[in-house]
Design a protein around this motif. Structure first.
Motif, PDB file in Angstrom:
ATOM      1  N   VAL A  68      90.860  50.216  27.864  1.00 47.93           N
ATOM      2  CA  VAL A  68      90.131  48.447  27.989  1.00 47.93           C
ATOM      3  C   VAL A  68      90.557  47.823  29.038  1.00 47.93           C
ATOM      4  CG1 VAL A  68      91.656  48.098  25.298  1.00 47.93           C
ATOM      5  CG2 VAL A  68      93.218  48.856  27.475  1.00 47.93           C
ATOM      6  N   CYS A  69      89.907  46.466  29.649  1.00 46.07           N
ATOM      7  CA  CYS A  69      90.262  46.169  30.885  1.00 46.07           C
ATOM      8  C   CYS A  69      91.107  44.893  30.752  1.00 46.07           C
ATOM      9  CB  CYS A  69      88.964  45.326  30.853  1.00 46.07           C
ATOM     10  SG  CYS A  69      88.288  44.133  32.363  1.00 46.07           S
ATOM     11  N   LEU A  70      92.213  44.923  31.163  1.00 45.16           N
ATOM     12  CA  LEU A  70      93.234  43.922  31.155  1.00 45.16           C
ATOM     13  C   LEU A  70      93.156  43.056  32.290  1.00 45.16           C
ATOM     14  CD1 LEU A  70      96.573  46.184  30.652  1.00 45.16           C
ATOM     15  CD2 LEU A  70      95.013  45.217  29.279  1.00 45.16           C
ATOM     16  N   ALA A  71      93.455  43.067  33.547  1.00 41.63           N
ATOM     17  CA  ALA A  71      92.934  41.825  34.620  1.00 41.63           C
ATOM     18  C   ALA A  71      91.606  42.519  34.976  1.00 41.63           C
ATOM     19  CB  ALA A  71      93.746  42.891  35.878  1.00 41.63           C
ATOM     20  N   GLY A  72      91.597  41.486  36.327  1.00 36.42           N
ATOM     21  CA  GLY A  72      90.478  40.760  36.780  1.00 36.42           C
ATOM     22  C   GLY A  72      89.284  42.036  37.624  1.00 36.42           C
ATOM     23  N   GLU A  73      88.661  41.486  37.811  1.00 32.82           N
ATOM     24  CA  GLU A  73      87.600  42.483  38.527  1.00 32.82           C
ATOM     25  C   GLU A  73      87.957  43.171  39.427  1.00 32.82           C
ATOM     26  OE1 GLU A  73      83.430  42.343  40.600  1.00 32.82           O
ATOM     27  OE2 GLU A  73      84.333  40.014  39.858  1.00 32.82           O
ATOM     28  N   GLY A  74      87.793  44.749  40.060  1.00 39.34           N
ATOM     29  CA  GLY A  74      88.532  45.299  40.170  1.00 39.34           C
ATOM     30  C   GLY A  74      89.764  45.825  40.319  1.00 39.34           C
ATOM     31  N   ALA A 104     100.482  42.500  35.910  1.00 40.09           N
ATOM     32  CA  ALA A 104     101.241  43.540  37.045  1.00 40.09           C
ATOM     33  C   ALA A 104      99.804  44.123  37.623  1.00 40.09           C
ATOM     34  CB  ALA A 104     102.283  45.024  36.156  1.00 40.09           C
ATOM     35  N   LEU A 105      98.984  44.686  36.948  1.00 40.56           N
ATOM     36  CA  LEU A 105      98.325  45.137  37.750  1.00 40.56           C
ATOM     37  C   LEU A 105      96.859  43.944  38.334  1.00 40.56           C
ATOM     38  CD1 LEU A 105      96.355  47.205  34.307  1.00 40.56           C
ATOM     39  CD2 LEU A 105      97.556  48.106  36.546  1.00 40.56           C
ATOM     40  N   GLU A 106      97.106  43.124  37.805  1.00 42.72           N
ATOM     41  CA  GLU A 106      96.524  41.396  38.838  1.00 42.72           C
ATOM     42  C   GLU A 106      96.903  41.664  39.704  1.00 42.72           C
ATOM     43  OE1 GLU A 106      93.689  37.368  39.361  1.00 42.72           O
ATOM     44  OE2 GLU A 106      93.786  40.288  37.735  1.00 42.72           O
ATOM     45  N   LEU A 107      98.712  41.547  40.251  1.00 37.07           N
ATOM     46  CA  LEU A 107      99.462  41.546  42.259  1.00 37.07           C
ATOM     47  C   LEU A 107      98.783  42.407  42.446  1.00 37.07           C
ATOM     48  CD1 LEU A 107     102.438  39.994  40.022  1.00 37.07           C
ATOM     49  CD2 LEU A 107     101.238  39.394  41.676  1.00 37.07           C
ATOM     50  N   ARG A 108      99.104  43.923  41.797  1.00 33.54           N
ATOM     51  CA  ARG A 108      99.378  45.088  42.253  1.00 33.54           C
ATOM     52  C   ARG A 108      97.218  45.438  43.196  1.00 33.54           C
ATOM     53  NH1 ARG A 108      97.692  48.359  45.053  1.00 33.54           N
ATOM     54  NH2 ARG A 108      98.645  50.602  45.297  1.00 33.54           N
ATOM     55  N   TYR A 109      96.556  45.234  42.500  1.00 31.29           N
ATOM     56  CA  TYR A 109      95.041  45.350  42.679  1.00 31.29           C
ATOM     57  C   TYR A 109      94.170  44.488  42.914  1.00 31.29           C
ATOM     58  CZ  TYR A 109      95.756  50.448  40.486  1.00 31.29           C
ATOM     59  OH  TYR A 109      96.627  51.294  40.538  1.00 31.29           O
ATOM     60  N   ARG A 110      94.647  42.731  43.002  1.00 32.78           N
ATOM     61  CA  ARG A 110      94.063  42.059  43.538  1.00 32.78           C
ATOM     62  C   ARG A 110      94.262  41.206  44.102  1.00 32.78           C
ATOM     63  NH1 ARG A 110      89.456  39.611  39.754  1.00 32.78           N
ATOM     64  NH2 ARG A 110      90.886  38.409  39.314  1.00 32.78           N
ATOM     65  N   LEU A 111      95.926  40.987  43.980  1.00 35.59           N
ATOM     66  CA  LEU A 111      96.766  39.701  45.075  1.00 35.59           C
ATOM     67  C   LEU A 111      97.516  40.714  45.751  1.00 35.59           C
ATOM     68  CD1 LEU A 111      97.001  37.515  41.571  1.00 35.59           C
ATOM     69  CD2 LEU A 111      96.063  37.008  43.769  1.00 35.59           C
ATOM     70  N   PRO A 112      97.016  41.265  46.310  1.00 33.08           N
ATOM     71  CA  PRO A 112      98.193  42.418  47.686  1.00 33.08           C
ATOM     72  C   PRO A 112      99.440  41.542  48.208  1.00 33.08           C
ATOM     73  CG  PRO A 112      95.731  42.395  48.094  1.00 33.08           C
ATOM     74  CD  PRO A 112      95.557  41.324  47.185  1.00 33.08           C
ATOM     75  N   LYS A 113      98.428  40.088  48.701  1.00 32.08           N
ATOM     76  CA  LYS A 113      99.482  39.500  49.595  1.00 32.08           C
ATOM     77  C   LYS A 113     100.523  39.016  48.434  1.00 32.08           C
ATOM     78  CE  LYS A 113      96.695  38.296  53.066  1.00 32.08           C
ATOM     79  NZ  LYS A 113      95.838  39.126  52.543  1.00 32.08           N
ATOM     80  N   LEU A 114     101.289  38.506  47.299  1.00 35.03           N
ATOM     81  CA  LEU A 114     101.432  38.306  46.551  1.00 35.03           C
ATOM     82  C   LEU A 114     102.435  39.571  46.228  1.00 35.03           C
ATOM     83  CD1 LEU A 114      99.638  35.841  44.296  1.00 35.03           C
ATOM     84  CD2 LEU A 114     101.761  35.383  45.754  1.00 35.03           C
ATOM     85  N   ASP A 147      94.843  34.528  46.584  1.00 38.43           N
ATOM     86  CA  ASP A 147      95.942  35.339  46.892  1.00 38.43           C
ATOM     87  C   ASP A 147      96.500  35.289  49.080  1.00 38.43           C
ATOM     88  OD1 ASP A 147      98.026  37.905  47.799  1.00 38.43           O
ATOM     89  OD2 ASP A 147      95.961  39.158  48.272  1.00 38.43           O
ATOM     90  N   THR A 148      95.098  34.587  49.569  1.00 35.53           N
ATOM     91  CA  THR A 148      95.309  34.906  51.288  1.00 35.53           C
ATOM     92  C   THR A 148      96.108  33.489  51.134  1.00 35.53           C
ATOM     93  OG1 THR A 148      93.645  35.874  51.624  1.00 35.53           O
ATOM     94  CG2 THR A 148      94.038  34.319  53.536  1.00 35.53           C
ATOM     95  N   HIS A 149      95.482  32.524  50.763  1.00 41.12           N
ATOM     96  CA  HIS A 149      95.859  30.910  50.517  1.00 41.12           C
ATOM     97  C   HIS A 149      97.276  30.537  50.115  1.00 41.12           C
ATOM     98  CE1 HIS A 149      91.961  30.168  51.748  1.00 41.12           C
ATOM     99  NE2 HIS A 149      92.209  29.639  52.677  1.00 41.12           N
ATOM    100  N   LEU A 150      97.837  31.240  49.445  1.00 43.05           N
ATOM    101  CA  LEU A 150      98.883  31.340  47.825  1.00 43.05           C
ATOM    102  C   LEU A 150     100.110  31.813  49.048  1.00 43.05           C
ATOM    103  CD1 LEU A 150     100.136  29.860  45.798  1.00 43.05           C
ATOM    104  CD2 LEU A 150      98.857  32.321  44.181  1.00 43.05           C
ATOM    105  N   ALA A 151      99.933  33.476  49.365  1.00 41.09           N
ATOM    106  CA  ALA A 151     100.899  33.920  49.640  1.00 41.09           C
ATOM    107  C   ALA A 151     102.193  32.783  50.525  1.00 41.09           C
ATOM    108  CB  ALA A 151     100.903  35.374  50.039  1.00 41.09           C
ATOM    109  N   PRO A 152     101.478  32.491  51.677  1.00 45.65           N
ATOM    110  CA  PRO A 152     102.313  31.480  52.273  1.00 45.65           C
ATOM    111  C   PRO A 152     103.333  30.765  51.935  1.00 45.65           C
ATOM    112  CG  PRO A 152     100.384  31.749  53.594  1.00 45.65           C
ATOM    113  CD  PRO A 152     100.223  32.399  51.916  1.00 45.65           C
ATOM    114  N   VAL A 153     102.478  30.242  50.643  1.00 43.48           N
ATOM    115  CA  VAL A 153     103.474  28.822  49.802  1.00 43.48           C
ATOM    116  C   VAL A 153     103.482  29.479  48.759  1.00 43.48           C
ATOM    117  CG1 VAL A 153     102.549  27.438  51.331  1.00 43.48           C
ATOM    118  CG2 VAL A 153     101.307  28.065  49.581  1.00 43.48           C
ATOM    119  N   ALA A 154     103.424  30.670  48.019  1.00 43.42           N
ATOM    120  CA  ALA A 154     104.427  30.907  47.046  1.00 43.42           C
ATOM    121  C   ALA A 154     105.074  30.316  46.092  1.00 43.42           C
ATOM    122  CB  ALA A 154     103.809  32.174  46.082  1.00 43.42           C
TER     123      ALA A 154
END
Length: 439
Positions: A68-74, A104-114, A147-154
């Protein structure tokens, strides 16, 4: 106060209380971050690739475990039955457990800065999860852009700024999807009836977004209908009369010749052991209860209506009676009895309703092939997903008494499901150090 009284050092001042609260909040944030890491590790231990070596004919036919695919592409795929067990282990419904793993997978694999901010405790896990939930639909490059633009102001970004950032990522990296969303928003008209949240007195909320011309015509029709009711002697308020007028309009529509299949309202009247009727009545279609006096009012309205089969009152069913047949197929009477008894799928934490039109099976607790009878004490509703998990994923179940079910997961966790809900029977997690250091 009982908790505070047991502390080694009494909390004598507001500063003491606030200091304790802040320390506990930091500990809670650390625990939540560790739980997210555990969720990712659970997925790592159950990759979709693990099905390649264990594939069987049932898998290929769609009955066994599957990726099953839970998070986004990648993000990696995981096995479906791993999601089932993780959700149960955390006391969540399967949908809630699936959503947690996806975030959890979205954060770990697609949003590494967050993800880095979460694991360093610079961003609360709950907020990171809410942000990850918003990027699941984005392509891989779009998620990286956010991820790049959000991490500094999350920690400080507001809803409006976040929405603009998400829309920019969608337009930049998936223009076709952006166009689809724009078209979808243009078709935002809807009428929503909260029929599964009925109040005890038989009322539900309705809200809608209409084309202006349709809205004006509806308003005019309701105004005239309310005036007609007032002329007939109805003393309700204007708003109440408008609501009744809307129901009258619906019943007149159902009475037209071309409407040959009006949806009935099915009710079950429950009886006490002494033979008297309950003051409340269960409504099968909407999974709720209403006062018996409200049922009488509905029946009166149905008698005045030209629409056929508006109200169906089912015969009283004795839920304590033992029904038994010498066959594998579950007869309607037994199916209705057990579904009324259990109300929903009896898998741990599942709340899928067991009404007649739901995708819920009448399952033999002890399989019929192993001597399990087709009888009241051995039949229970299971939704299709959890029926498959029981059959193919190593879950075991038995029923010590009708309406009570005990489950054992593939990893040895046990649960009891009864009329009071799901009870986690353990084993309990291993003891933790008395005071974990705060990170």
């Amino acid at each position: 106060m009982a908790l505070i009284a047991t502390l080694e050092h009494p909390l004598d001042t507001p500063a003491d209380v606030l200091s304790l609260a802040r320390a506990k909040q930091r500990a809670a944030n650390a625990a939540e971050a560790e739980l997210l890491e555990a969720a990712v590790q659970w997925c790592v231990l159950h990759p979709a690739e693990s099905l390649d070596d264990a594939a069987t004919w049932s898998v290929f036919r769609g009955f066994g475990d599957k990726p099953v695919c839970l998070a986004g592409e990648g993000a990696p795929f995981v096995t479906e039955f791993a999601v089932v067990e993780f959700a149960a282990g955390l006391g969540k419904s399967e949908d809630a457990g699936r959503a947690y793993l996806a975030e959890a997978l979205e954060l770990r694999y697609r949003l590494p800065k967050l993800w880095a901010k979460v694991t360093s405790l610079d961003l609360p896990a709950w907020k990171a999860r809410s942000l990850a939930r918003r990027t699941l639909h984005l392509p891989k490059k779009g998620a990286a852009f956010v991820d790049t633009h959000l991490a500094p102001v999350a920690s400080t970004i507001g809803p409006a700024a976040l929405e603009r950032l998400l829309e920019e990522a969608l337009v930049r990296f998936d223009p076709d999807e952006a166009q689809r969303v724009a078209t979808e928003r243009a078709e935002a008209r809807h009428v929503t009836i909260q029929s599964r949240q009925v109040s005890f007195d038989g009322h539900v909320d309705v809200w809608a977004t209409l084309d202006l011309a349709d809205a004006l015509d509806l308003d005019d029709a309701l105004t005239k209908g309310a005036a007609r009711l007032e002329a007939l002697g109805c003393a309700d308020t204007l708003d109440a009369r408008r609501s009744v007028a809307l129901g009258d309009m619906a019943r007149r529509q159902l009475s037209l010749e071309f409407d040959t299949d009006p949806k009935p309202l099915v009710v079950h009247v429950h009886q006490h052991p002494d033979g008297t009727l309950d003051d409340i009545t269960r409504v099968e279609n909407v999974r709720g209860f209403v006062l018996t006096s409200q049922l009488a009012d509905w029946c009166t309205r149905a008698a005045r209506s030209t629409a056929a089969n508006t109200i169906i009152v089912k015969p009283v069913i004795d839920l304590s009676e033992r029904i038994h047949v010498e066959a594998y197929e579950v007869p309607d009477r037994l199916s209705t009895q057990t579904r009324l008894r259990d109300h929903h799928c009896v898998f741990p934490w599942c709340t899928r309703p067991a009404h007649a039109n739901s995708r819920v099976d009448d399952d033999h607790v002890t399989p019929h092939s192993r001597g399990g009878p087709t009888a009241t004490e051995n039949i229970a509703p299971l939704c299709r997903r959890h029926h498959r998990a029981k059959t193919h994923a190593g879950w075991s179940q038995h029923s010590p008494s009708p309406g009570t079910f005990e489950w054992r997961s593939p990893t040895g966790l046990t649960y009891r499901v009864d009329h009071h809900g799901t009870h986690d029977l353990g084993p309990e997690p291993p003891p933790q150090p008395h005071e974990a250091p705060l990170r």
